[in-house]
Design a protein around this motif. Structure first.
Motif, PDB file in Angstrom:
ATOM      1  N   THR A 144     -11.950  64.768  -2.335  1.00  0.00           N
ATOM      2  CA  THR A 144     -11.762  65.970  -3.150  1.00  0.00           C
ATOM      3  C   THR A 144     -12.850  67.001  -2.889  1.00  0.00           C
TER       4      THR A 144
ATOM      5  N   GLU B 219     -12.344  58.631  -3.038  1.00  0.00           N
ATOM      6  CA  GLU B 219     -11.412  59.668  -3.479  1.00  0.00           C
ATOM      7  C   GLU B 219     -12.159  60.907  -3.956  1.00  0.00           C
TER       8      GLU B 219
ATOM      9  N   GLU C 142      -4.630  63.452  -6.927  1.00  0.00           N
ATOM     10  CA  GLU C 142      -3.455  62.663  -6.539  1.00  0.00           C
ATOM     11  C   GLU C 142      -3.368  62.512  -5.031  1.00  0.00           C
ATOM     12  N   ASP C 143      -3.583  63.603  -4.291  1.00  0.00           N
ATOM     13  CA  ASP C 143      -3.526  63.538  -2.828  1.00  0.00           C
ATOM     14  C   ASP C 143      -4.677  62.708  -2.272  1.00  0.00           C
TER      15      ASP C 143
ATOM     16  N   ASP D 164      -6.652  67.444  -3.973  1.00  0.00           N
ATOM     17  CA  ASP D 164      -6.645  67.178  -5.405  1.00  0.00           C
ATOM     18  C   ASP D 164      -6.672  65.674  -5.630  1.00  0.00           C
TER      19      ASP D 164
ATOM     20  N   LEU E  63      -3.660  59.109  -2.494  1.00  0.00           N
ATOM     21  CA  LEU E  63      -2.643  58.807  -1.488  1.00  0.00           C
ATOM     22  C   LEU E  63      -3.263  58.759  -0.099  1.00  0.00           C
TER      23      LEU E  63
END
Length: 476
Positions: free
Chosen positions: A411, A407, A419-420, A417, A423
């Motif tokens: 980024t 993650e 959160e995305d 970001d 996901l």
């Protein structure tokens, strides 16, 4: 000195420092306490926390926030001192929530706006204005705003224990306050509210519509309907395998032992390959019971919550079997004899079309509950595609990167970001799991789930991907 003697000494120093308001001595005693507690046996810790209770009950909110968390961790999920400790922790948590609400109300009165966590000057501005207005003890309110979540967190930890929930003091006061501070304490209040909604020793009536069989299920520790779904399948479907095997009460393939362990709290929250759904849960009125909901939302019929088991309309999978890491669940299911079974069969209505469903929904795509969305797309920077996301995620995982590292790379390298990024990583593997079902109805849509759509088609073109990441689901 034994650990018990060292803890007693640290507690005595802590108590003296609190009474004399000696901040340096308090900090030193706290460090000693933590150091010895890490080495002490559970029996010694149980005795020590009881001796700490007078200090915990009286200490200033700001100074005692760390002590409250330490006491909660010392009791933990097995400590026998919980009956003595929980009333003090609950009372202080309630007091702190009351003061935090008073802070927010007072702040609105003084400045005509809501206090913001993003504004570092909130407390300083409040104290200056409150003192000028003659507000009594504004420091209590400010401290509750600043460290209140730290007082609620140990209650959240201990409420994952069945014995604590069954004997919880001041439940109504606690729940009312938790509901009011959900926005003030977003990291802990919604989670504690979920535990306060758990139905322990609750009896459900289960009706299998297709066969007409009726069962009575008694459950404890079930926090949401994902967990309920898996435990029902574990107790009803057969054949069972293992040392103490028996035939299932209903035909069908039961969940794996890893899925069951994830749901009952004896295993990891997220078993490899995720969890598969075996039913469509419907209430007595024919309304769908969404997995995202909670058992306490299932309507009562003749003083019982009724769950009707229908065939699944599409293949459902999810990653995590329970919401709380230390929550353990039990379920006991027994057949209901006639004529009571007939009573329950006649009490249920045919299944209804779920709210939000329409003829325009493609096959295999579920309608979603009100307030939810089925849009799993991620806004990518210009020039970046779903294929770029899949390439990066799989390359990093192949290199041994953790979920957090993946993650972070999404980024830093693709500009998502936090959160995305979470996901996006999830949807890469969601597409692989869907491909493993070998069911065209489970194809993710390119518009609402483009990353999963990309990984799904890669897995179809190269089935070794499924076997590589989910060996229990696919074959090379």
């Amino acid at each position: 000195m034994s650990h018990e003697e060292q803890l007693d000494s640290a507690i005595e120093l802590l108590d003296t420092a609190v009474r004399e308001r000696d901040h340096d001595a308090y900090a030193d005693a706290g460090r000693r306490l933590i150091s010895v507690a890490r080495q002490a046996s559970p029996e010694v810790l149980d005795a020590a926390v009881v001796k700490l209770l007078p200090v915990l009950a009286e200490i200033h909110t700001s100074r005692g926030a760390g002590l409250a968390q330490l006491v909660g961790s010392m009791v933990g999920t097995t400590g026998s001192s919980a009956p003595a400790v929980v009333p003090v922790l609950v009372d202080r948590a309630c007091e702190v929530m009351e003061h935090a609400l008073a802070f927010a109300a007072s702040y609105r009165e003084l400045f005509a706006v809501e206090p913001s966590r993003d504004d570092e000057t909130v407390v300083e501005r409040y104290l200056a204005a409150a003192e000028a207005r003659g507000v009594e003890r504004p420091d209590r309110y400010a401290a509750a705003w600043e460290v209140g979540e730290n007082w609620v967190q140990p209650v959240l930890l201990l409420c994952q224990r069945t014995d604590v929930r069954r004997g919880l003091p001041e439940r109504e006061r606690l729940r009312a306050l938790v509901e009011q501070v959900e926005e003030l304490f977003p990291d802990v209040a919604p989670w504690l509210l979920g535990l306060l909604r758990v139905l322990d020793d609750e009896t459900l009536i289960i009706v299998h519509r297709e066969s007409g069989q009726v069962f009575r299920a008694t459950m404890t520790g079930v926090a949401d309907n994902f967990q309920l779904h898996t435990l029902l399948a574990a107790n009803l479907l057969g054949p069972r395998r293992g040392l103490f095997s028996r035939r299932g009460l209903l035909p069908g393939e039961p969940p794996t032992q890893a899925m069951i362990a994830a749901a009952d709290g004896s295993g990891d929250l997220a078993p490899p390959g995720g969890i598969s759904g075996q039913f469509n849960l419907v209430d007595a009125n024919g309304t769908w019971i969404w997995n995202e909901g909670r058992p306490d939302e299932i309507p009562l019929v003749h003083n019982h919550r009724v769950v009707v088991l229908d065939p699944p309309p599409y293949h459902r999978t999810w990653n995590t079997a329970r919401a709380y890491p230390h929550l353990t669940a039990t379920m006991n299911v027994e057949p209901v004899a006639e004529p009571e079974a007939t009573h329950w069969r006649t009490a249920i209505k045919p299944p209804q079309e779920p709210e939000g469903a329409s003829a325009g929904v493609p096959a295999g795509e579920a309608a979603v509950p009100p307030g939810w969305t089925d849009d799993l797309s991620v806004q990518l920077p210009p020039g970046r595609t779903a294929a770029d996301v899949v390439d990066l995620v799989l390359a990093l995982v192949d290199g041994g990167a953790s979920a957090e590292a993946v993650e972070a790379a999404l980024t830093s390298e693709l500009g998502l970001d936090a959160e995305d990024a979470a996901l996006a990583r999830d949807r890469v593997f969601g597409g692989l799991v869907r491909a493993a079902t070998n069911n065209p109805a489970n194809e993710p849509t390119p518009t609402k789930d483009p990353i999963a759509h990309e990984s799904y088609h890669r897995a179809l073109a190269n089935p070794t991907l499924i076997h590589k990441y989910y060996p229990d689901l696919g074959q090379p």
